[in-house]
Design an enzyme around this catalytic site. Structure first.
Site, PDB file in Angstrom:
ATOM      1  N   SER A  93       0.798  -1.224  -0.283  1.00 43.88           N
ATOM      2  CA  SER A  93      -0.201   0.063   0.064  1.00 43.88           C
ATOM      3  C   SER A  93       0.749   1.243  -0.114  1.00 43.88           C
ATOM      4  CB  SER A  93      -1.312  -0.078   0.837  1.00 43.88           C
ATOM      5  OG  SER A  93      -1.971  -1.159   1.085  1.00 43.88           O
ATOM      6  N   ARG A  94       2.232   0.632  -0.839  1.00 39.69           N
ATOM      7  CA  ARG A  94       2.855   2.406  -0.689  1.00 39.69           C
ATOM      8  C   ARG A  94       3.309   2.656   1.240  1.00 39.69           C
ATOM      9  NH1 ARG A  94       3.313   0.133  -4.827  1.00 39.69           N
ATOM     10  NH2 ARG A  94       3.528   1.323  -6.912  1.00 39.69           N
ATOM     11  N   LEU A  95       3.176   2.163   2.032  1.00 45.78           N
ATOM     12  CA  LEU A  95       3.539   2.927   3.584  1.00 45.78           C
ATOM     13  C   LEU A  95       4.996   2.154   3.723  1.00 45.78           C
ATOM     14  CD1 LEU A  95       1.026   2.002   5.041  1.00 45.78           C
ATOM     15  CD2 LEU A  95       1.540   3.941   3.735  1.00 45.78           C
TER      16      LEU A  95
END
Ligand SMILES: Cc1cc2nc3c(=O)[nH]c(=O)nc-3n(C[C@H](O)[C@H](O)[C@H](O)COP(=O)(O)O)c2cc1C
Length: 215
Positions: free
Chosen positions: A192-194
């Site tokens: 999630s692009r975290l």
């Protein structure tokens, strides 16, 4: 452009995690761990790094070079001192180095200062280069405009003929730069692009402090 670039998307799910608690206190040790993993997993060019330099009027430029040594807290690479990067570094020693290892979903950014290696260090490395690479380093006016490929092929053949049977010495215009880092950022891709980002900054006392950055 006909390519649907916005549709190219990959989740970073390799599964590695990065935290203040699972990183080394010495960023050089952490770097070596990651480089070793990049070598083990057979990244195509594990030692390739993007080198950014800045012109005297503040314009940045980048190119890829190969890391050839990591000794005494210095990252070493070799190039032509008269090249675009070489001239920029002579005027402004601030530099950044970026490694990207796609299989591991990792990148490392390093910032610091570059200075020319002592001549004997460059000599030693030059002698380990293949014969043809040594000739190439002598004859190529790296980054300058040339007429055509034939010009460089002729110069190569002429130099190879001239130096046949002789020791091929390092030319003065070619050698190493040693980069002393003041900042390291280790980046691990996450879902999630975290992503995880751990920053190491060198304090006034010479000790490295770690912080987590937002993805
Ligand atoms: C994978 C890869 C490795 C490279 N390694 C070096 C290197 O170690 N030294 C070098 O001078 N150029 C290397 N090059 C070429 C540079 O990217 C660049 O074209 C050249 O150094 C001239 O850059 P400049 O005009 O910005 O000075 C490499 C290129 C690639 C793609």
């Amino acid at each position: 452009m006909g390519l649907e670039l916005a549709k190219i998307r990959r989740e970073y799910t390799f599964g590695n995690k990065l935290d203040i608690s699972n990183t080394e206190s010495d960023p050089f040790v952490q770097f070596e761990l990651w480089l070793n993993e990049a070598i083990q997993i057979k990244e195509l060019e594990p030692t390739a790094m993007i080198v950014a330099t800045v012109s005297p009027d503040g314009h940045p430029s980048t190119r890829t070079v190969l890391l050839k040594g990591l000794e005494n807290g210095e990252f070493l690479f070799y190039t032509n001192y008269e090249s675009r990067k070489g001239k920029q570094l002579a005027e402004n020693p601030y530099i950044s180095l970026s490694f990207v290892w796609h299989k591991l979903e990792r990148q490392i950014h390093i910032e610091g200062r570059a200075e020319k290696c002592p001549p004997e260090v460059s000599d030693q490395y030059f002698m380990t280069r293949p014969y043809r690479s040594r000739i190439g380093a002598i004859i190529s006016p790296q980054s300058r405009v040339i007429e055509n490929r034939m010009q460089i092929m002729r110069a190569f053949a002429k130099e190879a003929f001239k130096s046949a049977g002789r020791e091929i010495k390092r030319p003065d215009h070619w050698g190493g730069f040693a980069v002393t880092p003041t900042r390291f950022e280790f980046w691990q891709g996450r879902e999630s692009r975290l992503h995880d980002r751990i920053l190491y900054l060198k304090g006034e006392d010479g000790k490295w402090q770690k912080e987590r950055l937002a993805p």
